[in-house]
Design an enzyme around this catalytic site. Structure first.
Site, PDB file in Angstrom:
ATOM      1  N   LYS A   1       0.842  -1.207   0.000  1.00  0.00           N
ATOM      2  CA  LYS A   1       0.000   0.000   0.000  1.00  0.00           C
ATOM      3  C   LYS A   1       0.879   1.260   0.000  1.00  0.00           C
ATOM      4  CE  LYS A   1      -3.653  -2.661   2.151  1.00  0.00           C
ATOM      5  NZ  LYS A   1      -4.331  -3.109   3.375  1.00  0.00           N
TER       6      LYS A   1
ATOM      7  N   GLN B   1      -4.722  -1.696   9.679  1.00  0.00           N
ATOM      8  CA  GLN B   1      -4.512  -3.023   9.087  1.00  0.00           C
ATOM      9  C   GLN B   1      -5.017  -4.115  10.043  1.00  0.00           C
ATOM     10  OE1 GLN B   1      -3.208  -3.611   5.875  1.00  0.00           O
ATOM     11  NE2 GLN B   1      -3.804  -5.726   6.275  1.00  0.00           N
TER      12      GLN B   1
ATOM     13  N   ASP C   1     -10.981   2.228   3.811  1.00  0.00           N
ATOM     14  CA  ASP C   1     -11.147   0.771   3.696  1.00  0.00           C
ATOM     15  C   ASP C   1     -12.631   0.414   3.564  1.00  0.00           C
ATOM     16  OD1 ASP C   1      -9.040  -0.959   3.441  1.00  0.00           O
ATOM     17  OD2 ASP C   1      -8.563  -1.034   5.583  1.00  0.00           O
TER      18      ASP C   1
END
Ligand code: NAP
Length: 292
Positions: A52, A96, A119
């Site tokens: 990312k 994460q 997200d």
């Protein structure tokens, strides 16, 4: 058989985003900024976050990685989330997953400002997606719709079977495929571990999205001739011939299924790279204030 090359598509999309960022900055706008919170040293998580951050560099985004030890308390982590919510320079951020057991992941996700939740895991975004309103669609399902869109795969009126009902892949995917957007309008069947006679169902599918995390689960005899296959699975299996000692396996038995499919994503190089680029697309949306 058409190979749905997610890696190639992701590279093309990154070039398009890079140009857009250059134009944005040339017009006096600010550089888009993605932040990521990583807790602990799980190998998979380190790799995903690394991809990312690298993608941010490629497209000209600023990125910030906040890496905390496993022992960080829930309270301290929530304080970090609050700081990012309030940091005007950060357009979007992710936490994460998975988080260590002593931290309630739902509580952390709920603490993220939905406007920065690139997200797309916050209930506000999940709800808006369900209602077909502008929102951050979670990255893996968004990446899959981009693959279908870019390869001109007709979904309208097709029978799409989604295997898996997780909050991050299966369920949002089933919602998008049954929605009214261009890549949607499918008749959707969602399967899970309690589904009976799975093979009878997959044999009726025009499109199969396999997201269960069981290597080579979907075999040739479970698929009808000409079906479109999207393999989301990424399981690390031991392989002593590789430097790392493992390699990624999808949920689809590629050699058997590709012989019958009209189109199929490989693993690696299919859904994975498109997931990363979709997070970048969501961050660009955030930088442009497109989700309110
Ligand atoms: P998950 O949370 O473990 O969910 C798995 C789903 O599969 C569950 O709904 C489960 O049913 C269902 N399932 C398990 N065994 C089954 C069986 N025998 N028959 C039918 N359904 C079954 O997994 P996830 O987070 O959705 O991830 C799925 C896979 O995709 C994993 O390999 C993961 O690594 C991969 N993934 C890849 C990307 C990418 O970017 N490429 C992104 C995310 C995830 P129940 O609900 O009944 O338990």
């Amino acid at each position: 058989m058409l190979l749905l090359d997610g890696k190639k598509l992701a590279d093309e999309l990154k070039q398009e985003i890079k140009l857009e960022v250059e134009q944005l900055i040339a017009a006096g706008g600010k550089q888009p900024h993605l932040a990521a919170i990583l807790v602990g040293n799980d190998g998979g998580s380190l790799t995903y976050v690394g991809h990312k951050v690298k993608a941010c560099d490629t497209v000209g985004f600023k990125s910030t990685l906040l890496h905390f030890p496993d022992e960080i308390s829930e309270e301290a982590l929530l304080a970090e989330v609050k700081k990012l919510n309030e940091d005007a320079d950060v357009d979007g951020f992710i936490v994460q997953l998975p988080l260590p057991k002593h931290i309630d992941a739902d509580k952390v996700i709920m603490a993220i400002d939905p406007k920065k939740d690139v997200d797309g895991f916050h209930p506000v975004n999940v709800g808006k997606v369900t209602l077909g309103l502008p929102a951050y669609v979670s990255a893996t399902p968004l990446g899959i719709t981009k693959i279908l869109e870019r390869y001109n795969i007709e979904t309208s009126g097709k029978h799409c079977v989604v295997i898996g009902r997780s909050n991050i892949v299966g369920r949002p995917m089933s919602i998008l495929m049954s929605g009214t957007a261009k890549t949607g309008n499918a008749t959707v069947t969602v399967c899970h571990s309690r589904t009976k006679n799975l093979k009878e169902i997959t044999l009726q599918a025009d499109i199969i999205i396999a997201a269960l995390g069981k290597p080579e689960f979907l075999t040739g005899d479970m698929v009808k001739e000409g079906a479109v296959i999207i393999d989301v699975g990424t399981t690390r299996v031991t392989d002593t011939t590789t430097k790392a000692g493992w390699r990624l396996k999808g949920d689809v038995k590629f050699d058997e299924v590709s012989a019958k499919a009209s189109a199929i994503t490989p693993v690696p190089g299919g859904v994975g790279p498109m997931t990363v680029v979709s997070l970048i697309l969501n961050t660009l949306k955030a930088a442009k204030n497109e989700v309110q």
